[in-house]
Structures are given as C-alpha cells and as structure tokens.
Scaffold this active site. Structure first.
Site, short mmCIF file in Angstrom:
data_model
loop_
_atom_site.label_atom_id
_atom_site.label_comp_id
_atom_site.label_asym_id
_atom_site.label_seq_id
_atom_site.Cartn_x
_atom_site.Cartn_y
_atom_site.Cartn_z
N ASP A 54 0.79 -1.28 -0.14
CA ASP A 54 0.08 -0.05 0.06
C ASP A 54 0.75 1.27 0.04
O ASP A 54 2.17 1.20 0.47
CB ASP A 54 -1.03 -0.11 1.23
CG ASP A 54 -2.10 -1.16 1.18
OD1 ASP A 54 -2.50 -1.18 -0.12
OD2 ASP A 54 -2.44 -1.56 2.26
N ASP A 106 -9.31 -6.43 2.95
CA ASP A 106 -7.71 -6.89 2.40
C ASP A 106 -7.55 -8.32 2.83
O ASP A 106 -6.62 -8.74 2.38
CB ASP A 106 -6.86 -5.84 2.85
CG ASP A 106 -6.74 -4.42 2.17
OD1 ASP A 106 -7.39 -4.48 1.15
OD2 ASP A 106 -6.50 -3.56 2.77
N ASP A 114 -4.51 -3.54 5.25
CA ASP A 114 -5.08 -2.89 6.67
C ASP A 114 -6.50 -3.10 6.82
O ASP A 114 -7.06 -3.18 7.83
CB ASP A 114 -4.61 -1.57 6.76
CG ASP A 114 -5.01 -0.70 5.65
OD1 ASP A 114 -5.83 -1.14 4.95
OD2 ASP A 114 -4.75 0.55 5.65
#
Length: 448
Positions: free
Chosen positions: A54, A368, A364
């Site tokens: 990310d 996900d 997070d």
C-alpha cells in the site's frame, strides 16, 4: 552394518536446527518491529521475490496536511504543517479571510461534519484520533476558526452511508435548524462529480455544465501531479419527510470544491526500494489514490523514472476491462496500481503467483484479508490494521513502515541461507559416515 548405515543417512539434528533458527529469526524480527505470527513464514520471507505494498501510511508517512483548495474556479493555498491548527489561506500569495469566502466556509463545514476523526491536544502536542486523511480536514477547518464540536451541535448527524473501497465516497445526513435535513458527501472527485448536477459558485447554485466538469477534472489532475491526495465535496438539501438514508439519496448533489492533501514519502523507503532492486526483489505500489498522485509519489521514491508511465501504471477501471490472462502477461511490467479495490488485489497476487513468484502483500482493511490469505506472505499493519486483517496475516508490521518489510526479508534470507549451510554441512558428514561404513564393509575379510 544396515542399522549403522540407516543411522548415518538420517540427518536427525535437522528438525531441531531448523526450528531453532526460525525461532531465533522471529525474535530478531520482533526487535525490528516485524511480528511473525507463523513460524514457517520466516523461511518463506527469505524466498520473497515480489512485495505488493500500500502507498498511504506504508510508503508515505501517513501524516496528511491540506495544502491546496480549488473552489469558485480559484486555487487557495493553505499554510502550516502537521496537525497544529495554525496557518493562513492564501489567494495569489495574499492572505485572505476564509470566513468571507462563502464557498470555502461551506466546503470546510462539509469536510468537518462528513468526518469520523477528531483533533485533540496532549501534552502540548496536537494529535488526530482516527483516519489521518479525515484528521487533515478537521485541522484545515480549525485554521479557519471552525471547530467540529460547535458544528456538530448546530447540525447533529442523524444518518450515514459509510465509506468503502468500492464506493470511494462517504455521505452523512444532518439535521439543521427548523427540522430540515442536509446530506454531505466527500470522496474521490471524479466519483463525487458523478452524483452531482449542480455547482456552488460565488455563493449561488447553478447547473453543472460539461465545461465545469472538464475544468474540475483538469484541476484534480493538476493537483495530483503535485503528489496531492484529492477529495471532492458536495451537499444536498433533503426533504423534511425523508426517513430512508440509503444510496438512493446520493444523486442530484451540489458540487462545492476540491481539497488536496500532501502525504510526504518516508525518507527511508527510497533506500529500502533501492536495496530491493539490488536483491532482485520487485516492488509494486497499490493505492486507492488518483493515478497521477500515485505516479508522482512513485517517481519521488525512485520506483519509476521520469517519462516512464507507458505500460507501467494500471488503474482499477483498466483492470476491470482486461482478462486474467492479459493481466498475467503484463503484470511483470506494472509497478503502480491506482484507484484499485480490495478485489483487484486478489487478481494482482494471483497473476504474480502464476508467473512463479513468491509474493508478499500488505493490507489494513477488513476487505484486504482475502488478498493477504492468497499471498505467500500476508503482511498486516499493526497501527491502522483491523483485527480481521491481522488474523489473516502471516506477519504484522508494528510501525506500518515499508522499510520494515525489507528488513524482515533480509533477515529471512539470512535465516534461509544459514539453514542451507547447515544442511550442506550435515549431508557432507552423513555422506562421509556412509562412505566409511561402506569401505569397511567391502574391504574387510569375509568371516570364516
């Protein structure tokens, strides 16, 4: 001789050595903020060839600061850094009173009320309670003298349509004076624009023309090229008898403006990416931000070179249009994925694995978790990550830092190398024992 040969051939110390090496590795990683939840993951880390990470909070600091506001066809610059609510609003370099700009005051009101974060002061230090992006919006409003508590008392929230990675927007419903109701929306500018047919300009509402949409999207792109993360804001006055607060009300909104926030890259990430390149590990950035914002950050981190965007960037919309087979063919060339949803992460992981790579994936949010399960190494965020994500992961980053992943991979490679060295040593010893027994057996005289 047969029993002796069997004893010599079996590397009986190997299980103890492997377990010990992995356990020591887990201890050493924990001291570097990498908490390994599953013992075999330490060895798998040493084989990792792709890290899908990310952007926000992992490759960047996660400390948002509003720097630019586009409203009434002008750009307002906001000074100040961090979460301290002190700064000025500048128009063409000159300080302006934000209260006098009606559109700006409306924009800041929407940003504050369509918001779940809070701003508080602890020991002379200002901190944000909640999402850093939403915290930056509250700080910007506080710089203009708008306090969240006062606004919430005037317009209490009575309903909400929460944000999600798929929706890319959030809507809250508030009760105003006289029992009237108003809905406030914030989200990706291009998504918010799709739900608007009017625009607020010079304090008046008028029809949103095609030219207006083009100018707004152009302004969004211009801010994105400066590595700013952009959010669009809109509102809609509801009828008093409105009782159902669902996605049906998210239409015919009045577009107000755009706010751009800077999230500076972590200084140590650039060196970490350079180390990955030397070690033969590919790094892929995955974000929900605008394509140009992601590209600007990628270039700042040396993940991409200047003028190197052709075939290196894919958006979620483009991912939807290509098949899994086409993605597998191009996946090794793409280094940045923008405006993606959690479902897209699953496809990206599977495409890399289809190419024979060992993949580490960070995440997070609750959505996900499937991608982390699919990856060879699922990496959850320790600070911003949900409990569901942590449970689905193999490793947790206590500091949410990309550089920590690279340290963990380096540690995993050292452990993997040590196990290989010991295995080589053990096999050499066992082979010599077998040879000695065999030689003695064949050269000794036959018993009479």
């Amino acid at each position: 001789w047969g029993v002796s040969l069997a004893v010599a051939a079996v590397p009986e110390a190997l299980p103890a050595v492997v377990t010990g090496a992995l356990a020591v590795g887990m201890y050493r990683m924990a001291k570097q903020h990498s908490i390994v939840r599953k013992l075999p993951a330490v060895e798998t880390l040493g084989c990792t060839s792709v890290i899908c990470s990310d952007k926000t909070g992992t490759m960047t600091k996660g400390e948002m600061t509003v720097q630019s506001i586009f409203i009434d066809q002008i750009t307002v610059k906001v000074t100040g850094v961090g979460y301290e609510p002190t700064g000025k609003f500048l128009i063409e370099g000159k300080a302006s009173n934000p209260i006098e700009l009606k559109g700006l005051q409306t924009l800041l009101t929407i940003a504050t009320l369509c918001n779940d974060a809070g701003l508080e002061k602890k020991e002379a230090k200002w901190t944000v309670k909640g999402d850093p992006t939403e915290g930056a919006l509250i700080v910007a409003a506080a710089k203009a003298g708008l306090q969240k508590e006062d606004l919430e008392n005037k317009e209490p929230r009575i309903g909400e349509i929460p944000f999600s990675s798929e929706r890319k927007r959030m809507t809250t419903i508030h009760e105003t004076s006289g029992n009237s109701k108003v809905a406030y929306m914030k989200g990706a500018p291009e998504i918010v624009l799709q739900h608007c047919n009017n625009i607020l300009q010079d304090g008046k509402v008028r029809k949103l023309a095609v030219k207006d949409r083009e100018e707004l999207l152009k302004a969004t792109e211009g801010m994105a090229t400066q590595a700013l993360r952009n959010l669009g804001f809109a509102y809609k006055e509801l009828q008093e008898n409105t009782r159902s607060f669902d996605e049906e009300i998210e239409k015919d909104f009045v577009f107000v403006g755009i706010m751009g926030m800077i999230d500076p890259p972590r200084e140590e990430v650039k060196d970490a990416i350079s180390s990955c390149a030397k070690a033969g590990i590919k790094v892929v950035m995955i974000t929900g931000d605008h394509k140009l914002t992601a590209v600007a950050v990628a270039k700042a981190l040396n993940l991409m070179r200047e003028n190197e965007t052709e075939g290196r960037v894919l958006t979620g919309e483009e991912l939807e249009k290509i098949s899994n087979e086409q993605l597998i063919e191009t996946v090794e060339n793409v280094v940045v994925y923008a405006r993606v949803s959690p479902e897209h992460k699953m496809r990206i992981v599977k495409a890399w694995k289809a190419k024979g790579h060992v993949v580490a994936m960070t995440g997070d949010g609750v959505n996900d978790a499937p991608a982390l399960k699919t990856a060879d190494i699922g990496v959850a965020m320790g600070i911003t990550g949900t409990e569901v994500t942590k449970e689905a992961s193999d490793m947790v980053l206590a500091d949410d830092n990309f550089a920590t992943i690279v340290k963990a991979v380096r540690e995993g490679r050292e452990i993997y190398g040590n196990i290989k060295k010991y295995l080589t040593y053990l096999l050499q010893c066992n082979i010599m024992e077998i040879l000695v027994l065999s030689v003695v057996m064949f050269v000794s005289p036959e018993p009479r």
